[in-house]
Design an enzyme around this catalytic site. Structure first.
Site, PDB file in Angstrom:
ATOM      1  N   GLU A  29       0.945  -1.205  -0.074  1.00 28.45           N
ATOM      2  CA  GLU A  29       0.159   0.047   0.123  1.00 28.45           C
ATOM      3  C   GLU A  29       0.732   1.247  -0.215  1.00 28.45           C
ATOM      4  O   GLU A  29       2.042   1.094   0.383  1.00 28.45           O
ATOM      5  CB  GLU A  29      -0.792   0.092   1.341  1.00 28.45           C
ATOM      6  N   ASP A  30       0.334   2.432  -0.515  1.00 31.98           N
ATOM      7  CA  ASP A  30       1.026   3.689  -0.360  1.00 31.98           C
ATOM      8  C   ASP A  30       0.802   4.323   0.940  1.00 31.98           C
ATOM      9  O   ASP A  30       1.755   4.842   1.553  1.00 31.98           O
ATOM     10  CB  ASP A  30       0.463   4.408  -1.589  1.00 31.98           C
ATOM     11  N   ASP A  43      -5.142   5.149   5.895  1.00 35.15           N
ATOM     12  CA  ASP A  43      -5.906   6.043   6.510  1.00 35.15           C
ATOM     13  C   ASP A  43      -6.654   5.488   7.583  1.00 35.15           C
ATOM     14  O   ASP A  43      -6.249   5.329   8.559  1.00 35.15           O
ATOM     15  CB  ASP A  43      -6.535   6.840   5.419  1.00 35.15           C
ATOM     16  N   PHE A  60      -3.534  15.725   4.655  1.00 34.26           N
ATOM     17  CA  PHE A  60      -3.753  15.389   3.094  1.00 34.26           C
ATOM     18  C   PHE A  60      -2.389  15.510   2.495  1.00 34.26           C
ATOM     19  O   PHE A  60      -1.758  16.407   2.534  1.00 34.26           O
ATOM     20  CB  PHE A  60      -4.906  16.153   2.541  1.00 34.26           C
ATOM     21  N   ARG A 112       0.858  12.448  -8.519  1.00 37.28           N
ATOM     22  CA  ARG A 112       1.420  11.273  -8.102  1.00 37.28           C
ATOM     23  C   ARG A 112       2.787  11.063  -8.442  1.00 37.28           C
ATOM     24  O   ARG A 112       3.523  10.294  -7.872  1.00 37.28           O
ATOM     25  CB  ARG A 112       0.495  10.114  -9.013  1.00 37.28           C
TER      26      ARG A 112
END
Length: 184
Positions: A103-104, A107, A156, A169
């Protein structure tokens, strides 16, 4: 792309390209040690995990297989409800396999918790998680993550696979956007 290309859009850089690379080296060494002489299937979660998965896989010192999933969470706006739909499923049979979800960012953990349950139902030998970023303060469910790059504040962030409106990205670092970009 570098900072000068988007400097007016950025508030701050949280993690540099060098910091990300050094931590990926460490994570790869841990994964190599843990899976020595074992098969390993890396499962990337599209689209955000593309950079992490590519860079991590290149740092590993044994062969691995790779596959990809795309999932969509339903919720209001930017909040996940944990109700998930598979948009692109795996092409690989997981029976008896060691699976490492890549995963990046984690959250709330709602989507990832669902994904882990889904993959475990397919008969793998093991399912573990590697993530570049985790926001502990944003967690809504407990997810056992074996390899964590960095814990970050609940802000964020963009770059290194993470986007805002499908942009940013391809930044080689992780940063926060200036409020004027997203109307905040």
């Amino acid at each position: 792309m570098d900072r000068s290309d988007v400097s007016a859009d950025l508030a701050d850089i949280l993690l540099t390209e060098q910091q990300l690379g050094e931590r990926l080296d460490q994570m790869a060494a841990e994964i190599d040690a843990d899976y020595r002489d074992q098969d390993l299937l890396l499962v990337g979660v599209l689209k955000g995990a593309v950079m992490v998965m590519a860079d991590l896989a290149r740092r590993l010192h044994h062969t691995v297989e790779m596959d990809w999933m795309a999932v969509s969470s339903y919720g209001s706006g930017t909040k996940s409800s944990g109700v998930v739909r598979i948009l692109k499923d795996l092409d690989t049979d997981l029976t008896g396999r060691n699976v490492l979800i890549v995963e990046d960012i984690i959250d709330s953990g709602l989507t990832l918790s669902w994904l882990v349950s889904n993959l475990r139902s397919r008969g793998p030998r093991s399912v573990e998680i590697a993530t570049m970023l985790r926001k502990p303060a944003a967690a809504k469910v407990e997810v056992d993550v074996r390899y964590v790059g960095f814990d970050i504040p609940s802000e964020f962030v963009v770059g290194y696979g993470l986007d805002y409106a499908e942009k940013y990205r391809n930044l080689p670092f992780v940063g926060t956007l200036a409020p004027h970009v997203y109307g905040g």
